[in-house]
Design a protein around this motif. Structure first.
Motif, PDB file in Angstrom:
ATOM      1  N   TYR A 175      14.399   5.816   5.539  1.00 36.84           N
ATOM      2  CA  TYR A 175      14.012   6.940   6.386  1.00 36.84           C
ATOM      3  C   TYR A 175      12.955   7.818   5.733  1.00 36.84           C
ATOM      4  O   TYR A 175      12.136   8.423   6.430  1.00 36.84           O
ATOM      5  CB  TYR A 175      15.242   7.760   6.759  1.00 36.84           C
ATOM      6  N   ASP A 176      12.962   7.921   4.413  1.00 39.61           N
ATOM      7  CA  ASP A 176      11.960   8.756   3.748  1.00 39.61           C
ATOM      8  C   ASP A 176      10.558   8.215   3.999  1.00 39.61           C
ATOM      9  O   ASP A 176       9.621   8.986   4.227  1.00 39.61           O
ATOM     10  CB  ASP A 176      12.245   8.836   2.248  1.00 39.61           C
ATOM     11  N   HIS A 177      10.399   6.887   3.960  1.00 41.11           N
ATOM     12  CA  HIS A 177       9.096   6.301   4.249  1.00 41.11           C
ATOM     13  C   HIS A 177       8.697   6.582   5.699  1.00 41.11           C
ATOM     14  O   HIS A 177       7.549   6.943   5.984  1.00 41.11           O
ATOM     15  CB  HIS A 177       9.121   4.793   4.005  1.00 41.11           C
ATOM     16  N   ALA A 178       9.637   6.415   6.608  1.00 38.71           N
ATOM     17  CA  ALA A 178       9.360   6.674   8.022  1.00 38.71           C
ATOM     18  C   ALA A 178       9.028   8.142   8.248  1.00 38.71           C
ATOM     19  O   ALA A 178       8.151   8.487   9.052  1.00 38.71           O
ATOM     20  CB  ALA A 178      10.548   6.251   8.876  1.00 38.71           C
ATOM     21  N   ALA A 179       9.724   9.029   7.533  1.00 36.50           N
ATOM     22  CA  ALA A 179       9.489  10.468   7.681  1.00 36.50           C
ATOM     23  C   ALA A 179       8.086  10.846   7.209  1.00 36.50           C
ATOM     24  O   ALA A 179       7.459  11.760   7.770  1.00 36.50           O
ATOM     25  CB  ALA A 179      10.543  11.249   6.906  1.00 36.50           C
ATOM     26  N   GLU A 180       7.578  10.162   6.201  1.00 41.23           N
ATOM     27  CA  GLU A 180       6.214  10.432   5.740  1.00 41.23           C
ATOM     28  C   GLU A 180       5.195  10.076   6.826  1.00 41.23           C
ATOM     29  O   GLU A 180       4.202  10.788   7.020  1.00 41.23           O
ATOM     30  CB  GLU A 180       5.919   9.654   4.453  1.00 41.23           C
ATOM     31  N   ILE A 181       5.451   8.992   7.535  1.00 37.18           N
ATOM     32  CA  ILE A 181       4.554   8.615   8.634  1.00 37.18           C
ATOM     33  C   ILE A 181       4.658   9.632   9.758  1.00 37.18           C
ATOM     34  O   ILE A 181       3.646  10.030  10.364  1.00 37.18           O
ATOM     35  CB  ILE A 181       4.892   7.197   9.124  1.00 37.18           C
ATOM     36  N   ALA A 182       5.881  10.087  10.037  1.00 37.20           N
ATOM     37  CA  ALA A 182       6.067  11.127  11.055  1.00 37.20           C
ATOM     38  C   ALA A 182       5.303  12.389  10.674  1.00 37.20           C
ATOM     39  O   ALA A 182       4.628  13.014  11.515  1.00 37.20           O
ATOM     40  CB  ALA A 182       7.552  11.429  11.224  1.00 37.20           C
ATOM     41  N   ALA A 183       5.410  12.775   9.413  1.00 35.69           N
ATOM     42  CA  ALA A 183       4.709  13.977   8.945  1.00 35.69           C
ATOM     43  C   ALA A 183       3.196  13.810   9.065  1.00 35.69           C
ATOM     44  O   ALA A 183       2.470  14.755   9.420  1.00 35.69           O
ATOM     45  CB  ALA A 183       5.099  14.278   7.507  1.00 35.69           C
ATOM     46  N   GLU A 184       2.701  12.604   8.772  1.00 31.24           N
ATOM     47  CA  GLU A 184       1.264  12.348   8.894  1.00 31.24           C
ATOM     48  C   GLU A 184       0.788  12.527  10.330  1.00 31.24           C
ATOM     49  O   GLU A 184      -0.265  13.122  10.587  1.00 31.24           O
ATOM     50  CB  GLU A 184       0.952  10.935   8.407  1.00 31.24           C
ATOM     51  N   LEU A 185       1.581  12.030  11.280  1.00 34.33           N
ATOM     52  CA  LEU A 185       1.185  12.139  12.682  1.00 34.33           C
ATOM     53  C   LEU A 185       1.260  13.578  13.183  1.00 34.33           C
ATOM     54  O   LEU A 185       0.374  14.037  13.914  1.00 34.33           O
ATOM     55  CB  LEU A 185       2.062  11.226  13.538  1.00 34.33           C
ATOM     56  N   VAL A 186       2.300  14.304  12.800  1.00 35.89           N
ATOM     57  CA  VAL A 186       2.406  15.707  13.219  1.00 35.89           C
ATOM     58  C   VAL A 186       1.289  16.530  12.585  1.00 35.89           C
ATOM     59  O   VAL A 186       0.691  17.394  13.237  1.00 35.89           O
ATOM     60  CB  VAL A 186       3.795  16.269  12.870  1.00 35.89           C
ATOM     61  N   SER A 187       0.977  16.261  11.328  1.00 37.48           N
ATOM     62  CA  SER A 187      -0.123  16.970  10.667  1.00 37.48           C
ATOM     63  C   SER A 187      -1.453  16.658  11.347  1.00 37.48           C
ATOM     64  O   SER A 187      -2.314  17.538  11.503  1.00 37.48           O
ATOM     65  CB  SER A 187      -0.188  16.578   9.189  1.00 37.48           C
ATOM     66  N   ARG A 188      -1.622  15.413  11.759  1.00 36.38           N
ATOM     67  CA  ARG A 188      -2.847  15.032  12.468  1.00 36.38           C
ATOM     68  C   ARG A 188      -2.953  15.804  13.779  1.00 36.38           C
ATOM     69  O   ARG A 188      -4.042  16.245  14.163  1.00 36.38           O
ATOM     70  CB  ARG A 188      -2.840  13.530  12.736  1.00 36.38           C
TER      71      ARG A 188
END
Length: 249
Positions: A131-144
């Motif tokens: 989940y930590d890896h997936a959460a990093e991708i989620a954070a990247e998309l929200v930041s974008r």
């Protein structure tokens, strides 16, 4: 940015904990989620009895209700602020193709969309603990999104491949694929001899062509599908009109 986090696996699920932690590095987070696993709750809303909510930790609420209940009450009086975005997940398992019809994860995000709040639904397309890896991708998309907002009112369904080390082959825009019909019902007898039924596993992919969310996951790509709330079959309107003989009511 004010971020409302919800899910369908329950407020203590590891997926939502990882997602909330990642979102806290971006903005102010409130977590409002079911007090238990509500997978496949779809867009169900509780109308037959009151809904109880308990603040388990500062800004973290468990709700005796469905994922849609959680987002609905969060946006309509439970909280003292309105979020800029609703983020749902990270679901344990994929939400691909026809899954979105049943998914509580997608439904929680859709409830935000119904209330005019942009929303993401995130799923880990596997059952590991990455989940930590997936959460990093989620954070990247929200930041974008924060840096370059999308226009209008939208909902994005994001499936993240469950790959070794969380390594992916990039992000792609996709459409929903389709599954074969679900597998056979499982019939058993309970200890009293009464017949009971288990819904069988979901069907395998039927439409997994290039461009679908299924195809992206098979190729270790993050699938991002825009979801439209309008369920009208626009292509069939003229056919239906002719079938009715051009009748007008």
């Amino acid at each position: 940015m004010k971020i409302l986090v919800s899910n369908d696996d329950g407020w203590q699920a590891p997926g939502i904990q990882a997602l909330a932690d990642a979102m806290r590095r971006i903005g102010e987070v409130k977590l409002v989620a079911p007090d238990r696993n509500c997978s496949a709750a779809s867009n169900s809303l509780t109308l037959s009895h009151p809904i109880r909510a308990k603040e388990q930790l500062p800004g973290v609420y468990s709700v005796q209700g469905t994922p849609v209940d959680c987002v609905n009450i969060a946006l309509n009086g439970l909280l003292d602020w309105q979020p800029d975005i609703v983020v749902s997940g990270i679901n344990s398992g994929p939400n691909l193709g026809d899954d979105v019809v049943y998914s509580g994860t997608v439904a929680a995000a859709m409830e935000g969309r119904f209330h005019g709040v942009p929303a993401f639904a995130f799923s880990l397309a596997g059952h590991s603990d990455q989940y930590d890896h997936a959460a990093e991708i989620a954070a990247e998309l929200v930041s974008r999104y924060m840096a370059k907002p999308l226009t209008g009112n939208w909902l994005l369904n994001v499936n993240i491949p469950d790959t070794p080390g969380g390594k992916t082959a990039g992000m792609v825009t996709t459409r929903l694929g389709h599954r074969h019909r679900g597998q056979n019902l499982i019939v058993q007898d309970d200890p009293r001899g009464e017949q009971i039924f288990w819904i069988g596993p979901v069907g395998e992919s039927a439409d997994d062509q290039d461009g679908t969310d299924f195809h992206a996951i098979v190729n270790n790509q993050v699938s991002i599908t825009p979801i439209e709330v309008d369920m009208t079959d626009h292509k069939r309107i003229n056919e239906l009109h002719q079938w009715l003989g051009g009748a007008q009511s």
